[in-house]
Motif scaffolding. Sequence first.
Motif, PDB file in Angstrom:
ATOM      1  N   ARG A 516       0.628  -1.252  -0.217  1.00 27.56           N
ATOM      2  CA  ARG A 516       0.088  -0.134   0.015  1.00 27.56           C
ATOM      3  C   ARG A 516       0.638   1.207  -0.158  1.00 27.56           C
ATOM      4  N   HIS A 531      -1.666   8.468  -9.221  1.00 26.49           N
ATOM      5  CA  HIS A 531      -1.626   6.964  -9.112  1.00 26.49           C
ATOM      6  C   HIS A 531      -1.658   6.421 -10.524  1.00 26.49           C
ATOM      7  N   TYR A 542      -0.516   2.658  -9.425  1.00 24.56           N
ATOM      8  CA  TYR A 542      -1.604   1.746  -8.531  1.00 24.56           C
ATOM      9  C   TYR A 542      -1.472   0.310  -8.767  1.00 24.56           C
ATOM     10  N   GLN A 543      -1.244  -0.236  -9.664  1.00 26.90           N
ATOM     11  CA  GLN A 543      -1.094  -1.655  -9.793  1.00 26.90           C
ATOM     12  C   GLN A 543       0.056  -2.129  -9.237  1.00 26.90           C
ATOM     13  N   SER A 546      -1.158  -3.907  -4.292  1.00 25.88           N
ATOM     14  CA  SER A 546      -2.314  -4.693  -4.134  1.00 25.88           C
ATOM     15  C   SER A 546      -3.260  -4.127  -3.168  1.00 25.88           C
ATOM     16  N   ASN A 547      -2.907  -3.514  -2.195  1.00 28.52           N
ATOM     17  CA  ASN A 547      -3.860  -2.712  -1.290  1.00 28.52           C
ATOM     18  C   ASN A 547      -4.113  -1.308  -1.763  1.00 28.52           C
ATOM     19  N   GLY A 548      -3.706  -0.853  -3.062  1.00 28.85           N
ATOM     20  CA  GLY A 548      -4.146   0.364  -3.568  1.00 28.85           C
ATOM     21  C   GLY A 548      -3.143   1.611  -3.126  1.00 28.85           C
ATOM     22  N   GLN A 574      -9.092   7.195  -0.135  1.00 25.37           N
ATOM     23  CA  GLN A 574      -9.915   5.739  -0.490  1.00 25.37           C
ATOM     24  C   GLN A 574      -8.971   4.943  -1.586  1.00 25.37           C
ATOM     25  N   LYS A 575      -9.181   3.751  -1.231  1.00 24.44           N
ATOM     26  CA  LYS A 575      -8.564   2.610  -2.405  1.00 24.44           C
ATOM     27  C   LYS A 575      -8.984   2.865  -3.721  1.00 24.44           C
ATOM     28  N   ILE A 576      -7.735   3.200  -4.568  1.00 22.91           N
ATOM     29  CA  ILE A 576      -8.023   2.947  -5.900  1.00 22.91           C
ATOM     30  C   ILE A 576      -7.552   1.741  -6.598  1.00 22.91           C
ATOM     31  N   SER A 577      -8.623   1.154  -7.049  1.00 23.00           N
ATOM     32  CA  SER A 577      -8.648  -0.150  -7.593  1.00 23.00           C
ATOM     33  C   SER A 577      -8.297  -0.044  -9.221  1.00 23.00           C
ATOM     34  N   GLU A 578      -8.231  -1.272  -9.833  1.00 27.20           N
ATOM     35  CA  GLU A 578      -8.249  -1.275 -11.172  1.00 27.20           C
ATOM     36  C   GLU A 578      -9.433  -1.272 -11.843  1.00 27.20           C
TER      37      GLU A 578
END
Length: 579
Positions: A516, A531, A542-543, A546-548, A574-578
């Motif tokens: 992270r 990111h 961001y990739q 794994s936890n953003g 806040q977490k940024i995911s794919e």
Amino acid sequence: MEKRIVYKTPYWIKSDALTDFIDELREAGYKIGVSQYIAAQKLILALIAQGEALDSPESLRRLLGPIIVAYNLSLEVCTRDSFPEEWARTQNTLGDAYRNRILGERAENLELAIAVFNLSLEVRTRDSFPEDWANTQNNLGIAYCQRILGERAENLELAIAAFNLSLEVYTRDSFPEAWAATQIGLGNTYSDRILGERAENLELAIAAFNQSLEVFTPTAFPIGCLIAGRNLGVPANLIEDWETAIKGYNLAIEAVENTRLEALNPQRQQEILSNAMDVYHGIVQSYLNLNQKDRALEYVERSKTRYLVQLLTERDIYPKGNIPQTIITELDRLRRAIIGEEQHLAIQEQTRTLTTDQQKQPILNDYTHLNHLKQELNQLIDRKITPIDPNFSLTQKVQNIPLSEIQALINQQTAILEWYIAGDRIMAFIVTAEVSIPPNPAPGGDLNESEVKGIKVWQSSAEDKESLINWINSYRQEYENHKTEWIKNLNSRLNELSEILHIDELLELISPSCNRLILIPHWFLHIIPLHCLPLQNGIFLYQRFSNGVGYVPSCQLLKLVKSSQRANFEPQQQKISEN
């Protein structure tokens, strides 16, 4: 930094006041011509610009009389022989007005200032008027420092001589403020001095600034302390005396923050902080030069969102204990009134202009009402609140956040990447909760052994900083004016930014076990989707985690949010995911 001129017009000078005054003089037998009338108007504006206290019509008469008033025919001419003390005082005031004059040629104005200062000294001798003599010598020293014509080296020597003469009367015991102010002038001159040994001149400058700081303390004279502390850092840096530079910058920062705390208007607080950002930059770089990365990060944090943290910690501040509601109501009323008046004066100051139209006068900026409101507030606190809550204060001083507290905000699998853009470089601070991390890199990419564990610092080249400025200007211009092109070019632009920020190099300094990342941008980096920066291996930033990837404005705000008792208030990370 160029001195800002504040024009304060006496309340009694109306649009026709000067005309009436001249007419009265004519009726009394004085011979006043058109040229003298115009000269009088210009002189009034110059005196006001200089800050001369024209408290009454009598003050105007005293200052203008020796210059524009000539007796008619059978009357004696008003000259140096008739009124020597007033004449010399006017010459000194006129010299200050010429030195600070905005209109006309700068070089010519300074020559006129030097000339009238020297005329004043013909009457203001040390034996007859020692304090006035010292004052004029100090003014003469400033004028020689600023002088454009003549040899620069000779002008600086003349300035040093004038300052030293002034200090023969302006002793620390008798005139502490004037002594300290003259020491600043002397220190500035030694810093710029051309003749003599450079190292010796810089040591003399440091000594003068240090002496000034003995009087100009952060609490007693914050403005003087800011100037002396900031200026002390210049020669100290030139001789690589980082400890002395840190001393000066630290005192200047204390002065800034004390001054800011005295202002209740949030806009004014932010202005004070913004105008002194260079001292924060200076102390950060000085600590890095000493390889004290943890202390450098403390001051990065101290400069970044200190104002915002203060606002959050001061919201709804009220005294503790059994305070009657009527007192709380009056406290709120005075606080709102003061903020409103400060905002009103700030707007007035921003819109103030000095017109060349002789029929118009500068806008009056009267602080009487503001001072009266502050006096009322202080009396309310002293008489009604302090006896019940002795520790109550309307403002809260934000404390520093040391490295250990920053590390306590994250776990072993999280890293903080904080940027700081200052001076001629980009800096990146990497903080982890690990006991040790890879060694700290020097500017240019080489690695040195790190002494402080859990923190690393990367510094760019000056070329990278310049590239970043150009990139941001181009990015903003396209975003604001050509949205279609901005969308089309976004990927290529982010590729360029990734190279400028050396993002792949920075990631090499973060342990692979970190899953992270918390980003703390600086300056215009706040508006960039960092990111999404592309990496050399073909993935986005961001990739890699794994936890953003998350964002916070500063570690201080992250700490404030984490310690907040409001369960529903979540940090902006806040977490940024794919997805």
